[in-house]
Enzyme design. Sequence first.
Site, PDB file in Angstrom:
ATOM      1  N   ALA A  67      -8.920   3.198   8.193  1.00 12.84           N
ATOM      2  CA  ALA A  67      -7.553   3.717   8.268  1.00 12.84           C
ATOM      3  C   ALA A  67      -6.698   3.080   7.183  1.00 12.84           C
ATOM      4  O   ALA A  67      -6.960   1.960   6.730  1.00 12.84           O
ATOM      5  CB  ALA A  67      -6.967   3.425   9.644  1.00 12.84           C
ATOM      6  N   ASP A  70      -5.762   7.699   4.255  1.00  9.46           N
ATOM      7  CA  ASP A  70      -5.260   9.036   4.584  1.00  9.46           C
ATOM      8  C   ASP A  70      -4.372   8.920   5.819  1.00  9.46           C
ATOM      9  O   ASP A  70      -4.790   9.198   6.943  1.00  9.46           O
ATOM     10  CB  ASP A  70      -6.428   9.988   4.827  1.00  9.46           C
ATOM     11  N   THR A  91      -2.606   4.793   9.857  1.00  8.70           N
ATOM     12  CA  THR A  91      -2.116   4.729  11.231  1.00  8.70           C
ATOM     13  C   THR A  91      -0.997   5.756  11.445  1.00  8.70           C
ATOM     14  O   THR A  91      -0.080   5.872  10.636  1.00  8.70           O
ATOM     15  CB  THR A  91      -1.627   3.319  11.574  1.00  8.70           C
ATOM     16  N   ASN A 116      -0.411  -5.130   1.242  1.00  6.09           N
ATOM     17  CA  ASN A 116       0.468  -4.018   1.581  1.00  6.09           C
ATOM     18  C   ASN A 116       1.419  -4.427   2.698  1.00  6.09           C
ATOM     19  O   ASN A 116       1.068  -5.212   3.577  1.00  6.09           O
ATOM     20  CB  ASN A 116      -0.351  -2.775   1.983  1.00  6.09           C
ATOM     21  N   MET A 118       3.317  -1.676   4.068  1.00  4.61           N
ATOM     22  CA  MET A 118       3.743  -0.280   4.166  1.00  4.61           C
ATOM     23  C   MET A 118       4.592  -0.019   5.402  1.00  4.61           C
ATOM     24  O   MET A 118       5.573   0.717   5.356  1.00  4.61           O
ATOM     25  CB  MET A 118       2.523   0.641   4.189  1.00  4.61           C
ATOM     26  N   PHE A 120       3.503   1.345   8.499  1.00  4.10           N
ATOM     27  CA  PHE A 120       3.138   2.575   9.214  1.00  4.10           C
ATOM     28  C   PHE A 120       3.974   3.765   8.741  1.00  4.10           C
ATOM     29  O   PHE A 120       4.489   4.556   9.554  1.00  4.10           O
ATOM     30  CB  PHE A 120       3.300   2.419  10.726  1.00  4.10           C
ATOM     31  N   ASN A 178      -4.238   0.556  17.336  1.00  2.00           N
ATOM     32  CA  ASN A 178      -3.988  -0.474  16.331  1.00  2.00           C
ATOM     33  C   ASN A 178      -2.859  -1.371  16.832  1.00  2.00           C
ATOM     34  O   ASN A 178      -1.708  -0.955  16.889  1.00  2.00           O
ATOM     35  CB  ASN A 178      -3.610   0.189  15.003  1.00  2.00           C
ATOM     36  N   SER A 181      -1.643  -4.682  12.885  1.00  2.00           N
ATOM     37  CA  SER A 181      -1.003  -4.685  11.572  1.00  2.00           C
ATOM     38  C   SER A 181       0.095  -5.747  11.539  1.00  2.00           C
ATOM     39  O   SER A 181       0.867  -5.879  12.487  1.00  2.00           O
ATOM     40  CB  SER A 181      -0.382  -3.318  11.270  1.00  2.00           C
ATOM     41  N   ASN A 183       2.678  -5.620   9.644  1.00  2.00           N
ATOM     42  CA  ASN A 183       3.847  -5.043   8.987  1.00  2.00           C
ATOM     43  C   ASN A 183       4.827  -4.329   9.914  1.00  2.00           C
ATOM     44  O   ASN A 183       5.809  -3.767   9.454  1.00  2.00           O
ATOM     45  CB  ASN A 183       3.388  -4.081   7.886  1.00  2.00           C
ATOM     46  N   THR A 184       4.543  -4.327  11.214  1.00  2.00           N
ATOM     47  CA  THR A 184       5.485  -3.823  12.215  1.00  2.00           C
ATOM     48  C   THR A 184       5.903  -5.007  13.078  1.00  2.00           C
ATOM     49  O   THR A 184       5.047  -5.606  13.738  1.00  2.00           O
ATOM     50  CB  THR A 184       4.855  -2.726  13.088  1.00  2.00           C
ATOM     51  N   LYS A 215      -8.348  -2.125  17.550  1.00  2.00           N
ATOM     52  CA  LYS A 215      -8.499  -2.803  16.259  1.00  2.00           C
ATOM     53  C   LYS A 215      -7.742  -4.123  16.302  1.00  2.00           C
ATOM     54  O   LYS A 215      -6.551  -4.156  16.639  1.00  2.00           O
ATOM     55  CB  LYS A 215      -7.974  -1.924  15.126  1.00  2.00           C
ATOM     56  N   ASN A 244      -8.449  -6.043  10.904  1.00  2.00           N
ATOM     57  CA  ASN A 244      -7.343  -5.526  10.109  1.00  2.00           C
ATOM     58  C   ASN A 244      -7.063  -6.485   8.951  1.00  2.00           C
ATOM     59  O   ASN A 244      -7.837  -7.409   8.690  1.00  2.00           O
ATOM     60  CB  ASN A 244      -6.106  -5.372  11.006  1.00  2.00           C
ATOM     61  N   GLY A 262      -9.386  -6.836   1.209  1.00  2.00           N
ATOM     62  CA  GLY A 262     -10.282  -6.984   0.076  1.00  2.00           C
ATOM     63  C   GLY A 262     -11.129  -8.239   0.162  1.00  2.00           C
ATOM     64  O   GLY A 262     -11.305  -8.837   1.232  1.00  2.00           O
ATOM     65  N   GLY A 291     -13.187  -6.778   3.401  1.00  2.00           N
ATOM     66  CA  GLY A 291     -13.942  -7.399   2.323  1.00  2.00           C
ATOM     67  C   GLY A 291     -15.267  -6.738   2.019  1.00  2.00           C
ATOM     68  O   GLY A 291     -16.140  -7.346   1.397  1.00  2.00           O
ATOM     69  N   TYR A 312     -12.074   0.132   2.436  1.00  4.35           N
ATOM     70  CA  TYR A 312     -10.853   0.752   1.923  1.00  4.35           C
ATOM     71  C   TYR A 312     -10.531   0.172   0.543  1.00  4.35           C
ATOM     72  O   TYR A 312     -10.569   0.860  -0.466  1.00  4.35           O
ATOM     73  CB  TYR A 312      -9.685   0.541   2.898  1.00  4.35           C
TER      74      TYR A 312
END
Length: 351
Positions: A67, A70, A91, A116, A118, A120, A178, A181, A183-184, A215, A244, A262, A291, A312
């Site tokens: 995820a 896309d 997500t 990132n 982002m 969501f 999920n 993350s 980032n939320t 996840k 994640n 990564g 990774g 990803y």
Amino acid sequence: MYRILLTRVLSRFDAETVHHLTIRLLRILALLPIGKRILHGWLAPRDEALRVQAFGVHFPGPFGLAAGFDKNAQCVEPLAALGFGHVEVGTITAHAQPGNARPRLFRLVPERAIINRMGFNNEGAAKAAKRLKKPRSLPVVVGVNIGKTKVVPEDEAALDYVASARQLAPLADYLVVNVSSPNTPGLRNLQAVELLRPLLTQVKDVAGRTPLLVKIAPDLADEDVDEVAQLAVELQLAGIIATNTTISRKNVSSTEQGGLSGRPLKERSLEVLRRLHAKVGDRLTLVSVGGVESVDDVWERLLAGATLVQGYTGFIYGGPLWPSRINRRLSRRLRRHGYTSITQVIGRVAD
């Protein structure tokens, strides 16, 4: 050739701008049935030895797209045509949201990593559902990854996930909650078992027969990983996706805020996988991500107990032929070691 394009051309442009351009190109490909079929015939996994079954779903190969790429379910067929054995979209949140302010996506080329934040960013569950309802001309296993809408308070999180699940579960081959993350704000708090149990219970009720996975983050303490594993078994989930992105900045030069993916994530992701397999064995399907760059990484994850493996960031650095290369090399490695099926490899070192 792609490496030269990445380092000399694409790296000069904003990472998110390049991502949006890639999505547009894939959407154009989605409108060309003959082109999709040609690519699929050339690049998709065809070796029967790579086929694997997980939670009642048949996958043409164990290697898929994680995820994050896309986010709005816009190009699942073109991605499958490139060779991914499954495509996990999202997500996706119940309500559309713009995400965090730009810039929010950063390449760390020397470390072959990405940061990132982002947040969501997506068009919401209703639009994603509309796309997923459209008939497909190519076979593709689609997972749907759902998250919490940012403005929804923590005590209403379960209802928010349920709203997404109600629209998307019937259209998914599997559904992912999920809660990991970075980032939320507050999202990772939901990994605490006392909050996660009622959330997963309610989503599972709505998901019905659609396999449900959770996840988790690589930054969980080992004891918390064990507790989530025990909960997943107790609730009879289909599986766990580990892991994640990380908030750790170990072995990287950047201090940008956000989730790191990564190569720097490789070691911890593998540790979590091994711990999960030791805890749950074959009672759950384990999906390993974090990774993954090469066939060696995929092979190692399979040996450690993963039934499915996702990438990803490796796609960003490896280019459009990356999934196909991994599938071909997996097939060759199977033959070289005398195996007739990828299922003979899964958990072999862990057992």
